[in-house]
Design an enzyme around this catalytic site. Structure first.
Site, PDB file in Angstrom:
ATOM      1  N   GLU A 110       0.854  -1.192   0.000  1.00  0.00           N
ATOM      2  CA  GLU A 110       0.000   0.000   0.000  1.00  0.00           C
ATOM      3  C   GLU A 110       0.896   1.251   0.000  1.00  0.00           C
ATOM      4  OE1 GLU A 110      -2.000   0.698   3.701  1.00  0.00           O
ATOM      5  OE2 GLU A 110      -3.467   2.032   2.798  1.00  0.00           O
ATOM      6  N   ASP A 156      -0.563  10.433   4.957  1.00  0.00           N
ATOM      7  CA  ASP A 156      -1.817  10.054   5.622  1.00  0.00           C
ATOM      8  C   ASP A 156      -2.691  11.268   5.901  1.00  0.00           C
ATOM      9  OD1 ASP A 156      -1.419   7.379   5.661  1.00  0.00           O
ATOM     10  OD2 ASP A 156      -0.803   7.241   7.762  1.00  0.00           O
TER      11      ASP A 156
END
Ligand code: NAD
Ligand code: HSO
Ligand code: ZN
Length: 439
Positions: free
Chosen positions: A333, A367
């Site tokens: 990922e 993030d």
């Protein structure tokens, strides 16, 4: 609390390396029949009993003492109230992140296009936003205001008419930042439901939850399994499961930085996966020592320990070429290229959800606020999937507008091919439009 790390050590020179790596990457619960059966039962119940099933499951899985669906609906005013309840720095941080995510995603917007052939025939594609999108925002083990922004902003940039968000609030704990983020991102409706039941509600609709055209967003195994099952009834973005990080390091980055980068994804979930690959055996030892030193200082030490011991690894490779080979095999990922010259290695990277270049680019920045989306393909699906983006909320229709001359010419070709398929109605339909050249 006492913690201890026993992170797996793998060596790419080991003849059984490929087997060990496969074992490390297999996510046992994915193929767990009991999870699958439970999810199927939940979907069936939501289809059959609608809101009543949502209320029951929310009581059962989220520990909420709710009586009716009305208790699970948040009006827009509640989102606006949340904005007044967070601190000024929190509001500013959400707004900075939202602005950066919006600018990045504006670049992804696709427009309709067409071209005209010499005989006047027009061919093209019409791009249309979805009518209604369902956003799953996880909320079981942590709250994710950042995931609200990452899901909702691309939908809004795409021009989706109605954006419906679901988010579980275990034990009734509402996270004001999550609601404030929904307000800033312009989410239209919010339901405080989660898990497979929320995915089923979005896919099939209930008395209160509107049926959407596509369900997007990450979640745990119940959410990921439910998305697999409802695909076809609705669109889905991808299977975005437990977080993963793969760090490729040349051995020159501060080992504490690398240990913390591994922790940053391990702290999401016991099932999260954090792996370091390096050609420097001594460096791997240093990172192992940093892990031991830093783990007891972490708030979520218990989750990190389970993730690191159960699914983490330090992998020794021969050289950087082999490190990149391993990275492509894992198709992580998140891939951190914590090396001196990341640009030099970028062309060799074929499979990764997001690539973080250089020692200073910690995955955590992506993030929250760098701009690119943090909803990314996991479990090796970066081989064929891409980050969540504006393109997930737009669909395309082909446009064909034939001039009489164009229809006549195309009709000749279509007729031959249709008769080759013994489809005479196709052939005659095309032939009707062939111009009589004598006239
Ligand atoms: N890929 C990404 O972009 C991304 C972003 C954020 C989080 N994540 C991942 O999303 C996941 C979030 O998981 P989470 O658990 O915190 O929240 P979640 O919202 O995905 O799951 C919570 C829900 O799971 C259901 N559930 C829990 N136990 C159950 C059981 N025994 N039976 C049936 N249903 C049950 C409940 O309905 C609960 O509401 C983590 O793995 C995290 O790593 C991924
Ligand atoms: N790392 C997660 C995606 O795998 C996204 C996230 C949200 N908050 C913190 N991290
Ligand atoms: Zn994260």
């Amino acid at each position: 609390m006492t913690t201890s790390t026993a992170i797996a050590r793998l060596n790419a020179a080991d003849p059984d390396f490929a087997h060990h790596l496969d074992h490390l990457l297999s996510w046992e619960s994915v193929s767990d029949d009991s999870v699958n059966q439970r999810v199927l039962d939940i979907i069936k119940a939501v289809r059959a009993r609608g809101d009543a099933a949502l209320v029951d499951f929310t009581r059962q899985f989220d520990g909420l003492d709710v009586q009716s669906m009305a208790d699970l609906i948040l009006p827009r005013e509640r989102l606006e109230l949340a904005l007044t309840r967070i601190t000024v720095p929190q509001r500013e941080a959400l707004e900075v992140a939202a602005a950066r995510v919006r600018s990045y995603h504006e670049q992804q917007k696709q427009d309709s296009w067409s071209y005209t052939e010499a005989d006047g025939t027009v061919l093209g594609q019409k791009v249309t936003p979805l009518d209604r999108a369902g956003l799953y925002v996880p909320g079981g083990k942590a709250s994710y205001p950042s995931s609200v922004l990452m899901n909702a902003i691309p939908a809004k940039v795409a021009g989706v008419t109605e954006v419906v968000m679901v988010v579980p609030t275990p034990r009734g704990e509402i996270n004001e930042l999550v609601l404030a983020a929904a307000c800033i991102a312009g989410v239209d409706r919010v339901f405080t439901i989660g898990g497979a039941q929320a995915v089923a509600a979005l896919a099939y609709g209930t008395e209160s939850v509107p049926k959407v055209d596509k369900v997007v967003g990450p979640g745990n195994i119940y959410v990921a399994t439910a998305k697999r099952h409802v695909f076809g009834q609705v669109g889905i973005d991808m299977i975005a499961g437990p977080s993963e990080i793969l760090v490729v390091c040349d051995g020159q980055t501060d080992p504490d930085w690398i240990a913390m980068d591994l922790f940053s994804q391990a702290e999401h979930d016991e099932d999260a996966q954090a792996i370091l690959v390096s050609p420097d055996a001594e460096f791997l030892d240093k990172v192992a020592a940093s892990i031991d030193k830093l783990l007891p200082t972490m708030e979520r030490a218990e989750i990190i320990e389970k993730s690191i011991n159960g699914r983490g690894a330090l992998i020794l490779v021969q050289d950087m070429e082999q490190a990149i080979e391993v990275a492509n095999r894992i198709a992580p990922e998140h891939l951190e290229l914590s090396v001196a010259d990341p640009q030099a290695w970028l062309p060799s990277i074929r499979h990764a959800g997001a690539i973080f270049m250089g020692r200073h680019t910690s995955e955590a920045l992506g993030d929250y606020c760098a701009g690119p989306n943090h909803v990314l393909p996991t479990s090796g699906t970066a081989r064929f999937s891409s980050p969540l983006g504006v393109y997930d909320f737009q669909k395309r229709s082909s446009i064909i507008f034939c001039s009489p001359q164009g229809a006549s010419e195309l009709g000749k070709t279509a007729s031959v091919l249709a008769r080759g398929e013994s489809l005479s109605a196709h052939a005659r339909s095309a032939e009707y439009r062939i111009l009589d050249e004598g006239k």
